[in-house]
Design a protein around this motif. Sequence first.
Motif, PDB file in Angstrom:
ATOM      1  N   ALA A 210     -15.257  -0.707  69.371  1.00 41.23           N
ATOM      2  CA  ALA A 210     -16.557  -0.854  70.015  1.00 41.23           C
ATOM      3  C   ALA A 210     -17.120   0.487  70.469  1.00 41.23           C
ATOM      4  O   ALA A 210     -18.343   0.686  70.494  1.00 41.23           O
ATOM      5  N   VAL A 211     -16.232   1.422  70.811  1.00 43.60           N
ATOM      6  CA  VAL A 211     -16.700   2.752  71.215  1.00 43.60           C
ATOM      7  C   VAL A 211     -17.404   3.448  70.054  1.00 43.60           C
ATOM      8  O   VAL A 211     -18.448   4.096  70.229  1.00 43.60           O
ATOM      9  N   HIS A 212     -16.848   3.325  68.861  1.00 44.41           N
ATOM     10  CA  HIS A 212     -17.517   3.890  67.680  1.00 44.41           C
ATOM     11  C   HIS A 212     -18.909   3.278  67.517  1.00 44.41           C
ATOM     12  O   HIS A 212     -19.885   3.979  67.234  1.00 44.41           O
ATOM     13  N   GLY A 213     -18.990   1.968  67.688  1.00 42.17           N
ATOM     14  CA  GLY A 213     -20.283   1.302  67.562  1.00 42.17           C
ATOM     15  C   GLY A 213     -21.283   1.799  68.580  1.00 42.17           C
ATOM     16  O   GLY A 213     -22.467   2.013  68.263  1.00 42.17           O
ATOM     17  N   ALA A 214     -20.823   2.022  69.818  1.00 32.82           N
ATOM     18  CA  ALA A 214     -21.718   2.499  70.877  1.00 32.82           C
ATOM     19  C   ALA A 214     -22.273   3.880  70.557  1.00 32.82           C
ATOM     20  O   ALA A 214     -23.447   4.177  70.830  1.00 32.82           O
TER      21      ALA A 214
ATOM     22  N   VAL B 130     -18.554   9.914  59.085  1.00 35.60           N
ATOM     23  CA  VAL B 130     -17.270  10.385  58.561  1.00 35.60           C
ATOM     24  C   VAL B 130     -16.202  10.342  59.652  1.00 35.60           C
ATOM     25  O   VAL B 130     -15.059   9.913  59.412  1.00 35.60           O
ATOM     26  N   THR B 131     -16.564  10.751  60.862  1.00 31.00           N
ATOM     27  CA  THR B 131     -15.607  10.742  61.970  1.00 31.00           C
ATOM     28  C   THR B 131     -15.198   9.318  62.338  1.00 31.00           C
ATOM     29  O   THR B 131     -14.014   9.030  62.552  1.00 31.00           O
ATOM     30  N   THR B 132     -16.181   8.422  62.399  1.00 29.66           N
ATOM     31  CA  THR B 132     -15.908   7.028  62.762  1.00 29.66           C
ATOM     32  C   THR B 132     -14.940   6.383  61.790  1.00 29.66           C
ATOM     33  O   THR B 132     -13.921   5.802  62.178  1.00 29.66           O
ATOM     34  N   PHE B 133     -15.243   6.483  60.507  1.00 30.61           N
ATOM     35  CA  PHE B 133     -14.467   5.750  59.515  1.00 30.61           C
ATOM     36  C   PHE B 133     -13.253   6.526  59.001  1.00 30.61           C
ATOM     37  O   PHE B 133     -12.564   6.061  58.099  1.00 30.61           O
TER      38      PHE B 133
ATOM     39  N   ARG C  12      -9.826   2.472  54.045  1.00 27.83           N
ATOM     40  CA  ARG C  12     -10.321   3.840  54.193  1.00 27.83           C
ATOM     41  C   ARG C  12     -10.638   4.525  52.860  1.00 27.83           C
ATOM     42  O   ARG C  12     -11.515   5.393  52.802  1.00 27.83           O
ATOM     43  N   THR C  13      -9.964   4.129  51.795  1.00 21.36           N
ATOM     44  CA  THR C  13     -10.249   4.742  50.489  1.00 21.36           C
ATOM     45  C   THR C  13     -11.642   4.370  50.009  1.00 21.36           C
ATOM     46  O   THR C  13     -12.418   5.224  49.569  1.00 21.36           O
TER      47      THR C  13
END
Length: 384
Positions: A365-369, A355-358, A142-143
Motif C-alpha cells: 500500500a505504501v508503493h500505491g500511496a 521501476v523502484t516499486t516493481f 518480476r520478469t
Amino acid sequence: MSPTDLKHLVGASDIVRIALGWGAFGALLLVRPLLGAPVPAPLLIIVLVVIIAVILVCAFGVVKQAEALAHRLGDPYGSLVLTLSIVLIEVILISAVMLGPGEHATIARDSVMAVTMIILNLVVGLALLVGGIRHRGLAHNRTGTSAYLAMLVVLVALAFALPALIGENGSYTPAQQLPIIVLTLALYAFFLFRQMGSQAGDFVEVDERITPRPQHPVTTAPEAHGIRQVIRAHRIEVIVRLTLLVITVIPIVLLSHDMAALLDDGLGRIGAPAALAGVLIAAIVFLPESITAVRAALGGEAQRVNNLCHGALVSTVGLTIPAVLIIGMFTDQTVILAESPANLLMLGATLLLSVTTFAAKRVTAVHGATHLALFAVYAIVLFS
C-alpha cells in the motif's frame, strides 16, 4: 451452442447496455447541430452528466466481458483482449482527428501524456493501495513486469524526450521519422510476439494465495494448456464475449471524444487549463480497464494489474506514435511530440518510481500511496 447456452452468455443487461450506449451516441449526433454555440450552461451540464452516466453503465458491461474472457483464456491473453480493443479504437480515433479539418499538431503528445500519468500513477497507485491494504502486499511476476517497464523506458524516451533534443521545434525531421517508426513498431511487434509465445509464462500470476474463481475457470499456465486448445474448446463463448466487449466499448470511446468540445467549452468558462480536457477524456476512455485493474487488485491478482496497466501503456505508445508519424508524413502535417521540461520531469520521475516499486518482490500500500502522491503533483503541474 444451444439457444439456452447463448442466452446464458448474452443477458438482458448486456443488450440494455449496448442499446443505451449506441442510442446515446446516435442521439448526440442528432442534437449536436441544435445545441448551437455557445451552449447554455445548464444544457451543457445536463448533456455532460448524461454522457458520463451512459459511459459508466457501458463500462461495467465491458468489465464483465473482460473478466470472463480473462479467466477463460488466462493471462496474458485475457488482459490483451481488453487492452488491445480499447487501445486500437483510441488510435483509430486520434488518427481520424488528424485526418479531419483543422490543425492537431499536439493531439498525440497530449493524449499519450495524459494516459501515461493516469495509468502509471492514478490507476496503478489506487490498485496497489487497495490491494496492499486488503492483502498486506501483492506478489507479482518480476520478469514480466521488468519487460513492460523496459519497453516503456525506451518507447517514452523515443516519443517525448528525443524530439526535443534532435528534432526541430519539437518534431522529428522527415529524415528522422522513418527510422523511429520502424524501430518503434519492430520493438513492439517483437515484444507482443514473445509475450504471446515462448515468454507467456512471464506474465502469469505467481502469488500462491490466489485461488480460481468458480464462476470463471482460470487458465493459469497458457504454455501448458495451450491457448489454441482453450479457444477450440470454447470457440463460441470466446467469439460471443469478444463481440459483446467490442460493441460495448466502442460507444464509450465515441462518446468520450464527442464530449471533448463540450468539455473544452465548459473548462474554458471556468478558467481551467486546456490540457485538463485531455486528462478527463483519457480517464474516461480507459475507465473499463481502470475498473478491471482495481478489481483485480482487490482479488490479489497483482500480475493482472500489471498486464492491464503496463500492457495498455506499452500498446498505446507503441501504436499511437507510429500511427501519427505516418499520417504526418503522408499529409504533410507537423506532429509535435516533444514535451515541456516540467512534463519531462514528471515522466522521468514516474518511470523511476515505477521501476523502484516493481523491483520489490511484493508491492504494498505504501508503493500505491507514492504513485498517487506523484499524480497529485502532476495535477499541480497541470494547473500551473
